[in-house]
Design a protein around this motif. Structure first.
Motif, short mmCIF file in Angstrom:
data_model
loop_
_atom_site.label_atom_id
_atom_site.label_comp_id
_atom_site.label_asym_id
_atom_site.label_seq_id
_atom_site.Cartn_x
_atom_site.Cartn_y
_atom_site.Cartn_z
N GLY A 1 -29.27 -7.79 8.51
CA GLY A 1 -30.29 -8.18 9.48
C GLY A 1 -31.39 -9.03 8.86
O GLY A 1 -32.05 -9.82 9.56
N LEU A 2 -31.60 -8.88 7.56
CA LEU A 2 -32.61 -9.69 6.87
C LEU A 2 -32.30 -11.17 6.96
O LEU A 2 -33.20 -12.01 6.96
CB LEU A 2 -32.71 -9.27 5.40
CG LEU A 2 -33.27 -7.87 5.13
CD1 LEU A 2 -33.05 -7.49 3.68
CD2 LEU A 2 -34.75 -7.80 5.49
N ALA A 3 -31.02 -11.53 7.04
CA ALA A 3 -30.62 -12.94 7.10
C ALA A 3 -31.03 -13.61 8.40
O ALA A 3 -31.03 -14.84 8.49
CB ALA A 3 -29.11 -13.08 6.90
N SER A 4 -31.34 -12.81 9.42
CA SER A 4 -31.77 -13.36 10.71
C SER A 4 -33.29 -13.33 10.88
O SER A 4 -33.80 -13.53 11.97
CB SER A 4 -31.10 -12.59 11.85
OG SER A 4 -29.71 -12.79 11.83
N GLY A 5 -33.99 -13.04 9.79
CA GLY A 5 -35.44 -13.02 9.84
C GLY A 5 -36.03 -11.74 10.40
O GLY A 5 -37.23 -11.66 10.66
#
Length: 655
Positions: A329-333
């Motif tokens: 989820g971190l990759a989507s900000g």
């Protein structure tokens, strides 16, 4: 007549997105970027599987993947099947580089346990932690392709260890600390890691557990091990091995402040995940960096509508595929919430919702069993908590039954994007999901996931609608496993998913596509009941039985009778027993709400239902015991001791 039919179908709809919600959704923006209409959805889905190169290239661009993409996106298998496809063969990427992106001042991680929120960390702090852990691992000799294993909790230290491992191009594999030593060795023992990172203790449901002896026992059996990192300042470990022992703080004792990222090919190994079957050693499934990242950003952004600034949570252990799914989820900000501990305590049923309320969770992920527990306890989620920030509730791990859909909208929140999703560890993602542009229909999963050529086949191998069939996938996708780790891994991989239908992925779920284009999961095909030659999914019986207030848990399996079988139902009740009156109520309810064929012939009362460590019922283990067969992998079970009472079940009286 058509008006009446339309009205009946509309009665199944519990929620519709507003025009504004659709207009602001990621899938709408993706449609505008690609020029492919998302209404009707079937148009976009057909494009996504007919033009895989164009679709997955568009996902890369839309989600802003960091790395070298290369000119070539997709090379189909030479034999026209599914194995051997090449995705982004010229690409070079790194998972951690994509997860540690963005403004350093934005909140990245919230850490919580049974006491509530313990810590929050911004992206700048997280990058420094990862840089130090990366340097510590590098000094221990970790290089690209090496395996680093964790016996770890779902907390900040574990996340940093995972990110540091992946930043070096190394391979991460983990088990939760509630596994016994044999359960851990059955898994990470197969992959022989260079480094072991371990939590020496944990708390669950208010109780303290010390697992130092387990860590020592595991370390002694890992010949490949060069170091053990204990996530404690006072390790208290005695290692019967020459491996170096150091604490987490000692690992981080260096001057590094900025992580460096080793970019690797798209198909470079990233994770090794394990199935939780009880018929032998767990399958060690190897997943690629690119396949994981691309599949997850697609699911998060296009299907779950995760956006920058959102807060994503999922109640999971580090053993389950939903752990890396959450981390991505971190990759989507988005910020992610890490929770370690029991989701429900007798003195506090709402701890997860308290935490969600405090940190402003926008996407709340959980299991149907957890929601059923709250429902049976009469817990008023929406009444007890301010969930203004909550936009979406997601569930997986078991079918979400129709009655639970209704309960969620009545008890949690009316304006809510509810998504029951279904996939597996094998694909580290989903075959079926929702979208923020679709209505939610009671008891039904919304749609096929984009890029996944899903079909339902009957016993003839023909595609069917309106009837139960076997879930298959007919075209390659990026998150297909690379192989199974170990000897004859390719052959074992082929036999697991491609032997039943040549050139087609056979997943092992019994599924029905409705005329509305939605889907109902009826259970695993290896637990399908066949009384009188009629195929019955266990989920169809659970749907009815677990709505009866007196029943706190249940398990269904096929009881062998000559060349046939009878439906057997084991129930757990609040009183610890049951009378003939309850048994008759069960049979009447099943006959009325399912069919006469679903009615259990045998009903037993038991003290406990066996579950895997990932929270899934194990009908197969009980079926094996009743047939006098051994359960070979009891270490996969969370409560293996409960199997003792099933040994004499065949001789026991039933209701």
């Amino acid at each position: 007549m058509m008006e009446q039919q339309s009205k009946v179908m509309d009665d199944h709809i519990l929620w519709r997105p507003s025009e504004q919600q659709v207009a602001e959704s990621n899938i709408k923006k993706f449609s505008q970027q690609t020029g492919i209409p998302f209404e009707p959805y079937e148009h976009m889905h057909r494009w996504s599987v007919a033009e895989p190169g164009a679709f997955w290239s568009a996902v890369w661009e839309f989600s802003g993947i960091i790395g070298e993409k290369g000119e070539t996106v997709y090379l189909p298998p030479e034999d026209g099947g599914m194995l051997g496809a090449k995705w982004f063969p010229e690409a070079e990427i790194n998972l951690a580089e994509n997860l540690l992106r963005g403004d350093g001042s934005r909140e990245a991680v919230y850490e919580a346990d049974e006491r509530g929120v313990q810590r929050k960390v911004d992206m700048g702090e997280l990058r420094i932690m990862v840089a130090k852990a990366q340097e510590g691992l590098r000094q221990l000799g970790v290089r690209a392709g090496d395996r680093v294993a964790g016996i770890v909790k779902n907390d900040l230290q574990s996340l940093v260890a995972l990110l540091a491992t992946s930043s070096l191009g190394a391979v991460w594999s983990s088990c939760s600390p509630d596994f016994g030593a044999k359960g851990v060795l059955d898994r990470i023992g197969q992959v022989q890691p260079k480094i072991l990172i371990a939590s020496p203790e944990y708390h669950y449901n208010g109780k303290f557990f010390d697992i130092r002896d387990n860590i020592s026992a595991v370390s002694a059996e890992l010949e490949s091990l060069s170091a053990v990192v204990c996530l404690s300042d006072t390790p208290g470990l005695v290692l019967e091995t020459e491996a170096e022992l150091l604490t987490w703080n000692e690992l981080l004792e260096n001057d590094a402040e900025t992580p460096a990222f080793t970019r690797v090919p798209f198909d470079h190994p990233l994770y090794i995940l394990y199935t939780s079957g009880t018929t032998g050693l767990p399958k060690s499934i190897v997943h690629s960096v690119g396949g994981v990242l691309l599949q997850h950003v697609k699911e998060h952004q296009l299907h779950c509508d995760v956006k920058e600034g959102d807060v994503l949570s999922w109640y999971t252990s580090t053993s389950w595929m939903m752990y890396p799914w959450l981390v991505s989820g971190l990759a989507s900000g988005a910020s992610i919430l890490l929770y370690d501990g029991s989701p429900v305590r007798k003195d506090n049923l709402g701890i997860l919702w308290e935490v969600a309320e405090e940190v402003g969770v926008t996407h709340f992920g959980t299991s149907p069993k957890y929601l059923a527990t709250l429902e049976k306890c009469g817990y008023d989620v929406g009444g007890n908590h301010d969930l203004q920030a909550l936009k979406s509730l997601m569930t997986t791990g078991a079918p979400l039954i129709a009655e639970q859909y209704t309960w969620i909208y009545e008890t949690v929140k009316e304006d809510l994007f509810l998504a029951s999703i279904s996939g597996g560890t094998e694909i580290i993602g989903c075959f079926f999901m929702g979208t923020p542009a679709h209505p939610v229909r009671r008891g039904e999963i919304t749609c096929k996931a984009l890029g996944m050529a899903v079909d339902i086949l009957d016993h003839r191998g023909a595609s069917v609608v309106g009837r139960k069939g076997e879930l298959v996938c007919t075209e390659p996708f990026p998150s297909m496993p690379l192989t199974f780790w170990g000897e004859e891994g390719d052959e074992r991989y082929f036999n697991a998913y491609f032997k039943a239908h040549e050139g087609i992925w056979t997943h092992g779920d019994l599924v029905e596509e409705t005329p509305a284009g939605t889907f109902i999961i009826h259970g695993r095909t290896d637990t399908v009941l066949n009384p009188g030659g009629v195929r019955i999914g266990t989920a169809e019986i659970y749907r009815v039985v677990e709505q009866i207030p007196e029943i706190t848990d249940s398990l269904v399996f096929g009881f062998p009778m000559d060349n046939d079988e009878e439906i057997a139902l084991c129930i757990v009740t609040e009183e610890g027993g049951a009378e003939a009156k309850l048994a008759e109520e069960i049979r009447q309810d099943v006959r009325r709400k399912a069919s006469p064929r679903h009615v259990p012939r045998r009903i037993y009362t038991v003290k406990e239902v066996p579950y895997t460590n990932n929270g899934k019922k194990v009908e197969g283990a009980v079926r094996s015991i009743v047939r006098g067969q051994d359960v070979k992998n009891k270490e996969s079970l969370k409560n293996p001791e409960c199997l003792e009472e099933y040994i004499s079940l065949a001789e026991s009286d039933y209701l």
